[in-house]
Design a protein around this motif. Structure first.
Motif, short mmCIF file in Angstrom:
data_model
loop_
_atom_site.label_atom_id
_atom_site.label_comp_id
_atom_site.label_asym_id
_atom_site.label_seq_id
_atom_site.Cartn_x
_atom_site.Cartn_y
_atom_site.Cartn_z
N LYS A 8 0.83 -1.20 0.00
CA LYS A 8 0.00 0.00 0.00
C LYS A 8 0.86 1.25 0.00
CE LYS A 8 -3.87 -0.33 2.10
NZ LYS A 8 -4.96 -0.37 3.11
N ALA A 9 2.00 1.19 0.69
CA ALA A 9 2.92 2.33 0.67
C ALA A 9 3.48 2.55 -0.73
CB ALA A 9 4.05 2.11 1.67
N ALA A 10 3.83 1.46 -1.40
CA ALA A 10 4.31 1.59 -2.78
C ALA A 10 3.21 2.12 -3.70
CB ALA A 10 4.80 0.23 -3.29
N ALA A 11 1.96 1.71 -3.45
CA ALA A 11 0.85 2.22 -4.25
C ALA A 11 0.64 3.72 -4.01
CB ALA A 11 -0.42 1.45 -3.92
N VAL A 12 0.82 4.17 -2.77
CA VAL A 12 0.70 5.60 -2.46
C VAL A 12 1.80 6.39 -3.18
CG1 VAL A 12 0.93 7.32 -0.62
CG2 VAL A 12 -0.48 5.29 -0.27
N LEU A 13 3.01 5.86 -3.19
CA LEU A 13 4.10 6.52 -3.90
C LEU A 13 3.79 6.63 -5.39
CD1 LEU A 13 6.94 7.73 -3.97
CD2 LEU A 13 7.84 5.39 -4.17
N ALA A 14 3.29 5.54 -5.98
CA ALA A 14 2.92 5.57 -7.40
C ALA A 14 1.79 6.57 -7.65
CB ALA A 14 2.51 4.18 -7.86
N LEU A 15 0.84 6.64 -6.71
CA LEU A 15 -0.27 7.59 -6.85
C LEU A 15 0.25 9.02 -6.86
CD1 LEU A 15 -3.28 8.49 -6.70
CD2 LEU A 15 -3.06 8.30 -4.20
N TYR A 16 1.13 9.37 -5.92
CA TYR A 16 1.63 10.74 -5.84
C TYR A 16 2.52 11.09 -7.03
CZ TYR A 16 -0.25 12.11 -1.32
OH TYR A 16 -1.09 12.49 -0.30
N VAL A 17 3.26 10.12 -7.54
CA VAL A 17 4.05 10.37 -8.75
C VAL A 17 3.13 10.66 -9.92
CG1 VAL A 17 5.62 9.31 -10.40
CG2 VAL A 17 6.06 9.06 -7.96
N ALA A 18 2.04 9.88 -10.04
CA ALA A 18 1.09 10.10 -11.12
C ALA A 18 0.40 11.46 -10.98
CB ALA A 18 0.05 8.98 -11.13
N VAL A 19 0.02 11.83 -9.75
CA VAL A 19 -0.64 13.12 -9.53
C VAL A 19 0.30 14.27 -9.88
CG1 VAL A 19 -1.56 14.65 -7.74
CG2 VAL A 19 -2.28 12.27 -7.83
N GLN A 20 1.57 14.17 -9.47
CA GLN A 20 2.52 15.24 -9.76
C GLN A 20 2.81 15.35 -11.26
OE1 GLN A 20 3.65 17.67 -7.86
NE2 GLN A 20 2.31 16.84 -6.25
N ASN A 21 2.81 14.21 -11.95
CA ASN A 21 3.00 14.27 -13.41
C ASN A 21 1.80 14.90 -14.10
OD1 ASN A 21 5.56 12.77 -14.62
ND2 ASN A 21 4.99 11.69 -12.75
N LEU A 22 0.60 14.58 -13.61
CA LEU A 22 -0.58 15.24 -14.14
C LEU A 22 -0.55 16.74 -13.89
CD1 LEU A 22 -3.48 12.75 -13.23
CD2 LEU A 22 -2.64 13.31 -15.51
N GLU A 23 -0.11 17.11 -12.69
CA GLU A 23 -0.03 18.54 -12.34
C GLU A 23 1.02 19.26 -13.18
OE1 GLU A 23 1.48 22.08 -10.43
OE2 GLU A 23 2.53 20.16 -10.49
N SER A 24 2.14 18.59 -13.42
CA SER A 24 3.24 19.24 -14.13
C SER A 24 2.99 19.34 -15.63
CB SER A 24 4.55 18.46 -13.88
OG SER A 24 4.87 18.45 -12.50
N TYR A 25 2.38 18.30 -16.23
CA TYR A 25 2.28 18.25 -17.69
C TYR A 25 0.88 18.52 -18.22
CZ TYR A 25 6.87 16.10 -17.30
OH TYR A 25 8.18 15.86 -17.01
N LEU A 26 -0.13 18.54 -17.36
CA LEU A 26 -1.50 18.75 -17.84
C LEU A 26 -2.16 19.94 -17.16
CD1 LEU A 26 -3.81 17.80 -19.63
CD2 LEU A 26 -4.54 16.28 -17.77
#
Length: 362
Positions: free
Chosen positions: A278-296
Motif C-alpha cells: 500500500k505504501a508503494a501504491a501511495v508513492l505511485a499515486l503521488y508520482v502520477a498526480v505530480q506528473n498530471l499537475e506538471s504536464y497537464l
C-alpha cells in the motif's frame, strides 16, 4: 579614484550592508505585497464580473476572504489538526516498520550471498536496527533519539507560530493598506528611480504585478486539483487520515520540488503500517498526480505565466532560503517570478540589447 568616487563607493557598500541587516523586514514586506496582489487580483476579478466600483469590490473581496477563513476555522482546521497530530504520532511506528522490512531484506540478501549466516552484512543490519533490553529487535537508540528530537523540533516550530503573531499582523496590515490604494504605493516605488526612467519603471512594476497575479491564480487551481486527486486516490486505496494527507498535498504543492516530496512522507507512513504494497501504491499515486499537475494541469491554467526553468527555480529556493530563512523558501517562487521580469526588462532589454545594437552599428 577621486574622493567623490570613493565616497560614492562607500555609499553603495553602506547601502548593501543596511539592506542585508534589514533582510528579514524586507521579506515580510514582500510577503505583504504578495498578499496585497492576491487581494487586488480578487478585486479585479469581481469588478470585471459585476461591473461595480473598486470600493464595493474591495468590500466584497474582504467579505469573501473572511467567509472562507471562518469556514476553514470551523470546518476544515479542527479535523485537520486532529488528523495531523495522529500522523505525527504514527511516524515512529512507521519508521520502525520500515527498518524491520530493511532488516528482513538484508537478512535474505545475506543468506543468498553468504549462506545461512549473516556474513559481512550484519554490521549494516545492526547499524539500522538495534535490540531492546529483552533482545527483541527495535529502533536503534540513535534513531529513536533522532525521531524524538525531530518530533520536539516540530512541536517547537508549532509553538513558534504563536510567537510570530506580530509579524503576521504586520503583513496583513500592510497588505490591506496597499490593497486599498495600490496606485498610490506604485507611484511611491516609481519615485525611487530617476525621473527620466520612471515611465519605463512603472511599466516593469505593472508587469511584475501581472506575473504575480498569474502565478497565484495558477498555483491556487493546481493546488486544489492536487488535493482533490490525492483525496480520491487515497480513498480508493483505503489509506487512513485522508483529509489531512490531501490538505497537506495541496498546501505543500505551493513549494515546488521540495513540497511534493515532503507531502508523500505522511501518507506513505500511514499506508506502511497497513501493508508494504500500500505504501508503494501511495508513492505511485503521488508520482502520477505530480506528473498530471506538471504536464497537464499547470500548462493549461498557467499559459500566461512566465516560464521558469526548473534549475532556476531550485537555485532560487536554495538562495532565498539561505538569505531569508524558511519564509524565503515559501516565497522563493514569487521572488523568482519578479526577479525574472526585472532581469528580462531592466537588464537585458534596457541595458544589454541597446549596447549590442550600438556595437553592431559602430
Amino acid at each position: 579614484m577621486k574622493f567623490g568616487q570613493w565616497l560614492g563607493l562607500l555609499g553603495v557598500v553602506a547601502s548593501l550592508v543596511l539592506l542585508w541587516s534589514l533582510r528579514q523586514s524586507l521579506i515580510y514586506l514582500f510577503a505583504a505585497l504578495v498578499l496585497a496582489m492576491a487581494l487586488c487580483t480578487l478585486v479585479g476579478s469581481i469588478r470585471s464580473r459585476l461591473g461595480c466600483s473598486r470600493p464595493l469590490a474591495l468590500l466584497l473581496s474582504l467579505g469573501t476572504v473572511l467567509l472562507v477563513l471562518a469556514v476553514a476555522a470551523t470546518v476544515v482546521i479542527p479535523p485537520f489538526v486532529d488528523q495531523f497530530s495522529q500522523l505525527l504520532s504514527k511516524l515512529p511506528a512507521a519508521a520502525e516498520t520500515l527498518l524491520d522490512l530493511l532488516r528482513n531484506g538484508l537478512s535474505q540478501v545475506s543468506q543468498m550471498i553468504y549462506g545461512s549466516g549473516d556474513g559481512d552484512l550484519s554490521w549494516l543490519r545492526d547499524g539500522l536496527v538495534g535490540s531492546d533490553a529483552g533482545g527483541a529487535p527495535g529502533l536503534s537508540p540513535r534513531l529513536s533519539s533522532s525521531l524524538s528530537s525531530g518530533a520536539l523540533r516540530l512541536l517547537g516550530l508549532a509553538g513558534g507560530v504563536g510567537t510570530g503573531l506580530l509579524q503576521i499582523l504586520f503583513v496583513v496590515a500592510v497588505a490591506l493598506m496597499v490593497a486599498v490604494q495600490p496606485t498610490a504605493y506604485l507611484e511611491v516605488g516609481v519615485l525611487l528611480v530617476p525621473s527620466f526612467y520612471r515611465r519605463r519603471f512603472r511599466q516593469v512594476l505593472v508587469q511584475c504585478g501581472d506575473a504575480l497575479s498569474a502565478w497565484m491564480v495558477g498555483v491556487l487551481i493546481s493546488s486544489l486539483c492536487v488535493g482533490i486527486l490525492a483525496a480520491i486516490g487515497l480513498s480508493l486505496l483505503g489509506v487512513k487520515l485522508v483529509a489531512a494527507n490531501a490538505l497537506l498535498a495541496g498546501l505543500l504543492n505551493i513549494i515546488p520540488n521540495i513540497g511534493p516530496t515532503l507531502s508523500t512522507v505522511f501518507p506513505m507512513s500511514v499506508a506502511l503500517l497497513d501493508a508494504p504494497w500500500k505504501a508503494a501504491a501511495v508513492l505511485a499515486l503521488y508520482v502520477a498526480v505530480q506528473n498530471l499537475e506538471s504536464y497537464l494541469i499547470t500548462p493549461s491554467v498557467m499559459h500566461h505565466q512566465l516560464k521558469l526553468l526548473p534549475g532556476f527555480t531550485l537555485t532560487a529556493q536554495l538562495l532565498f532560503t539561505v538569505v531569508f530563512g524558511p519564509l524565503g523558501l515559501l516565497l522563493a517562487l514569487p521572488l523568482a517570478v519578479c526577479l525574472q521580469v526585472m532581469v528580462r526588462e531592466l537588464l537585458i532589454h534596457d541595458i544589454l540589447d541597446p549596447w549590442k545594437r550600438l556595437r553592431l552599428t559602430g
